[in-house]
Design a protein around this motif. Structure first.
Motif, mmCIF file in Angstrom:
data_model
loop_
_atom_site.group_PDB
_atom_site.id
_atom_site.type_symbol
_atom_site.label_atom_id
_atom_site.label_comp_id
_atom_site.label_asym_id
_atom_site.label_seq_id
_atom_site.Cartn_x
_atom_site.Cartn_y
_atom_site.Cartn_z
ATOM 1 N N GLU A 1 0.819 -1.213 0.000
ATOM 2 C CA GLU A 1 0.000 0.000 0.000
ATOM 3 C C GLU A 1 0.850 1.259 0.000
ATOM 4 N N TYR A 2 1.878 1.276 0.861
ATOM 5 C CA TYR A 2 2.669 2.502 0.933
ATOM 6 C C TYR A 2 3.537 2.702 -0.304
ATOM 7 N N LEU A 3 3.841 1.623 -1.011
ATOM 8 C CA LEU A 3 4.518 1.756 -2.307
ATOM 9 C C LEU A 3 3.680 2.653 -3.220
ATOM 10 N N TRP A 4 2.357 2.459 -3.189
ATOM 11 C CA TRP A 4 1.462 3.230 -4.049
ATOM 12 C C TRP A 4 1.090 4.572 -3.416
ATOM 13 N N PHE A 5 0.755 4.565 -2.126
ATOM 14 C CA PHE A 5 0.313 5.818 -1.491
ATOM 15 C C PHE A 5 1.394 6.896 -1.532
ATOM 16 N N GLN A 6 2.668 6.507 -1.521
ATOM 17 C CA GLN A 6 3.731 7.517 -1.528
ATOM 18 C C GLN A 6 3.816 8.236 -2.865
ATOM 19 N N VAL A 7 3.204 7.670 -3.885
ATOM 20 C CA VAL A 7 3.291 8.270 -5.220
ATOM 21 C C VAL A 7 2.228 9.360 -5.358
ATOM 22 N N ALA A 8 1.026 9.021 -5.773
ATOM 23 C CA ALA A 8 0.044 10.065 -6.072
ATOM 24 C C ALA A 8 -0.538 10.708 -4.801
ATOM 25 N N GLU A 9 -1.049 9.896 -3.861
ATOM 26 C CA GLU A 9 -1.749 10.442 -2.693
ATOM 27 C C GLU A 9 -0.873 11.369 -1.860
ATOM 28 N N TYR A 10 0.286 10.839 -1.499
ATOM 29 C CA TYR A 10 1.142 11.576 -0.580
ATOM 30 C C TYR A 10 1.693 12.837 -1.234
ATOM 31 N N THR A 11 2.018 12.757 -2.508
ATOM 32 C CA THR A 11 2.574 13.911 -3.209
ATOM 33 C C THR A 11 1.515 14.999 -3.365
ATOM 34 N N PHE A 12 0.279 14.576 -3.629
ATOM 35 C CA PHE A 12 -0.817 15.551 -3.719
ATOM 36 C C PHE A 12 -1.014 16.244 -2.373
ATOM 37 N N ASP A 13 -1.132 15.455 -1.301
ATOM 38 C CA ASP A 13 -1.327 16.046 0.028
ATOM 39 C C ASP A 13 -0.158 16.958 0.399
ATOM 40 N N ASN A 14 1.046 16.516 0.099
ATOM 41 C CA ASN A 14 2.231 17.303 0.402
ATOM 42 C C ASN A 14 2.168 18.670 -0.278
ATOM 43 N N PHE A 15 1.807 18.672 -1.558
ATOM 44 C CA PHE A 15 1.711 19.956 -2.262
ATOM 45 C C PHE A 15 0.621 20.830 -1.644
ATOM 46 N N CYS B 1 -6.606 9.565 -5.406
ATOM 47 C CA CYS B 1 -5.836 10.505 -6.227
ATOM 48 C C CYS B 1 -5.357 9.794 -7.491
ATOM 49 N N PRO C 1 1.559 13.952 -9.051
ATOM 50 C CA PRO C 1 0.192 13.419 -8.915
ATOM 51 C C PRO C 1 -0.733 14.032 -9.964
ATOM 52 N N TYR D 1 -6.903 20.666 5.464
ATOM 53 C CA TYR D 1 -5.451 20.452 5.438
ATOM 54 C C TYR D 1 -4.773 20.946 6.702
ATOM 55 N N TYR E 1 -0.912 13.067 7.928
ATOM 56 C CA TYR E 1 0.232 13.232 7.058
ATOM 57 C C TYR E 1 1.520 12.781 7.747
ATOM 58 N N ILE F 1 6.033 5.768 5.177
ATOM 59 C CA ILE F 1 6.701 5.732 3.872
ATOM 60 C C ILE F 1 8.215 5.652 4.066
#
Lengths: 345, 345
Positions: free
Chosen positions: A323-337, B137, B218, B324, B332, B339
């Motif tokens: 799961e974290y392999l995938w969540f670190q890509v789109a989800e986490y990057t979106f939330d981070n931004f 996402c 993302p 957020y 987060y 991660i």
């Protein structure tokens, strides 16, 4: 010959009692049982009535599963990790330290084999479970003094239960079992040094910031704490297909609605807590690292003693890493931004 | 006098048709309509039958709402942002660039006033909506060449629609409207330079990595793309309370189940894509910043022209900023730790 209504009818008249493990004051969690019962009643045209009782009305909150198991009530709404004293395997149905976040918990339950594994286990307790809510990631609790290094955990008397308490024990803390209503005076008197409860919306009601102002995050022992509707298995097996389908759907709306309610209510509560003196603090990275290591040790020890625990643990951990392999890509990057964009105003 | 069954009965026999905006090959999205229809049928003891049709069987996918509005079918399962050509306000029901993530979208729908606002708007199109799924996402799509600066967006022909296309236009890109099945040959021939679709599990089926290997993230234009069941409003208003409650519950399990299925299926698909040549790339921060600025401009322009858009935009943006504030704390930080712990092995 006389008809046998409970078997022959697809929608017989039924009245059940549901005991919640929670007081009405925790309106978001308690409310999930009300959402469920209302959906079942309305969608069955009032034929299936489920009366919801708060903790203590029939049995104490932590005996909800026992009441289901021995048939005192037909079903309950509870956090299965309350029953780790019976078997640590119960924890996987709610949360384990450094386990899954709320979405991952649902993914594992519904499409990762989680509910099949858990219901095979719950059958030994004469129960069948349906996922029924999630708090989201909880807070790490209220501390009278700051936690700057793992040394600050030495001798720390903290109100915390289950696996998290065992993990903290390995690091020298002294877990305490105290009922929700007794936490405030214990913190005020200094009988305890710290206490975890839920998150901003629930914590605010108890006023902890007045007696232990450091509010730590994240609650690494429950990245997404799940509730379940647990039904006496004999009663569940007897239900016609019609009502089983209705229960699945009603539990589904209760599940998504409860998390949505917490997510909608926590932000404003957090702002009020900070305005009223709460000091937000992240757990230092070395403290989280030490707790992560200690959790791994505990899982290893428990797996060595308990084959069923190991089986479900292995399933959840394999799932988590994917799961974290995938969540670190789109989800986490979106939330981070989005978090950074918000901070810039 | 004769009884009037559809009004007098609480659970009359009803047969409806549901047109999905999606092909059966998108089994996760299309499957949400099947989950819904099955729950309604089983829980009503077969009295309420909903036949699910894939895109094109009754009307093309992008005309699903029209078919509901004019009564060709009683209901559809669709992404309301497909109808931004009628009114950009439709976008809020699915996703807008730099909007909400999947959990926040549900929080706004169920407990932030979102569905009240949206259903007041949808009433003008003779429709009533229930949230019915989310993709999480999405990915940013497939690019033949790397995007290193905003200059690389100049003249870029990208298959992308709706608001995201308008935002990219402001930065010099040339949005293209191409049906799903035509994307692969267009990328192969170089007729287009880039294309967005959904995420790993759906994208893998179309084999894009063979013709456009850079897989960006993302998908900032859909941080949590929501699907809805949209019902002809006159038909919805006629339903007895029993069936309205059943629809709410069935849409609830479809909603939570669909996101869980994507979350369970995306990780392995992502690994296979990378093994087969996909090159993962994050959009550079200055590119995201420029898109964020351009989105804000577009929202300002649209709000100035469309009071209903402005009203719902203001609600969602106020909600987003509060969300957020909270998500950056426990959620987060937990995901961030997990991660990093995973990366350390």
């Amino acid at each position: 010959a006389l008809a046998r209504p409970a078997i022959a009818q697809s929608m017989p008249e039924i009245k059940w009692r549901l005991t919640s493990s929670f007081p009405k004051s925790l309106d978001t969690i308690f409310g999930a049982a009300e959402v469920f019962a209302k959906a079942v009643s309305e969608a069955s045209d009032g034929k299936f009535q489920i009366q919801v009782f708060s903790a203590g009305e029939i049995v104490p909150g932590l005996q909800a599963l026992d009441a289901v198991q021995n048939g005192t009530v037909e079903m309950c709404h509870t956090a299965p990790y309350y029953y780790v004293g019976k078997d640590p395997t119960f924890a996987f149905a709610t949360a384990i330290p450094f386990g899954l976040n709320a979405r991952q918990q649902n993914a594992w339950f519904y499409h990762g084999g989680g509910m099949e594994l858990l219901n095979a286990f719950f059958a030994k307790y004469n129960a069948h479970a349906l996922p029924g809510g999630n708090t989201g990631c909880q807070m790490g609790g209220w501390f009278r003094k700051e936690i700057k290094t793992t040394d600050d955990l030495q001798g720390l008397k903290m109100r915390i239960g289950g696996f998290a308490g065992q993990v903290l024990s390995k690091l020298g803390a002294v877990p305490q079992q105290i009922a929700g209503g007794d936490i405030y005076p214990a913190l005020e008197k200094g009988t305890i040094d710290a206490a975890e409860w839920v998150g901003p919306y629930d914590d605010e009601k108890l006023g902890f910031q007045k007696v232990a102002k450091y509010y730590y995050y994240p609650g690494w022992w429950e990245g997404g704490a799940a509730l379940h509707f647990m039904i006496n298995k004999a009663k569940w097996d007897e239900l016609p297909v019609t009502y089983k389908a209705l229960f699945n759907a009603a539990a589904g709306i209760a599940n998504v609605d409860m998390l949505a309610k917490y997510d909608a209510k926590n932000p404003a509560a957090l702002k009020r807590l900070v305005a009223n003196g709460a000091q937000l603090r992240p757990f230092p990275q070395p403290v989280l690292d030490a707790c992560f290591e200690a959790s791994g040790e505990l899982y290893g020890e428990t797996s060595a003693k308990n084959a069923e625990f190991k089986k479900i643990y292995d399933s959840m951990m394999a799932f988590r890493n994917e799961e974290y392999l995938w969540f670190q890509v789109a989800e986490y990057t979106f939330d981070n931004f989005m978090i950074r964009a918000r901070a810039r105003g």
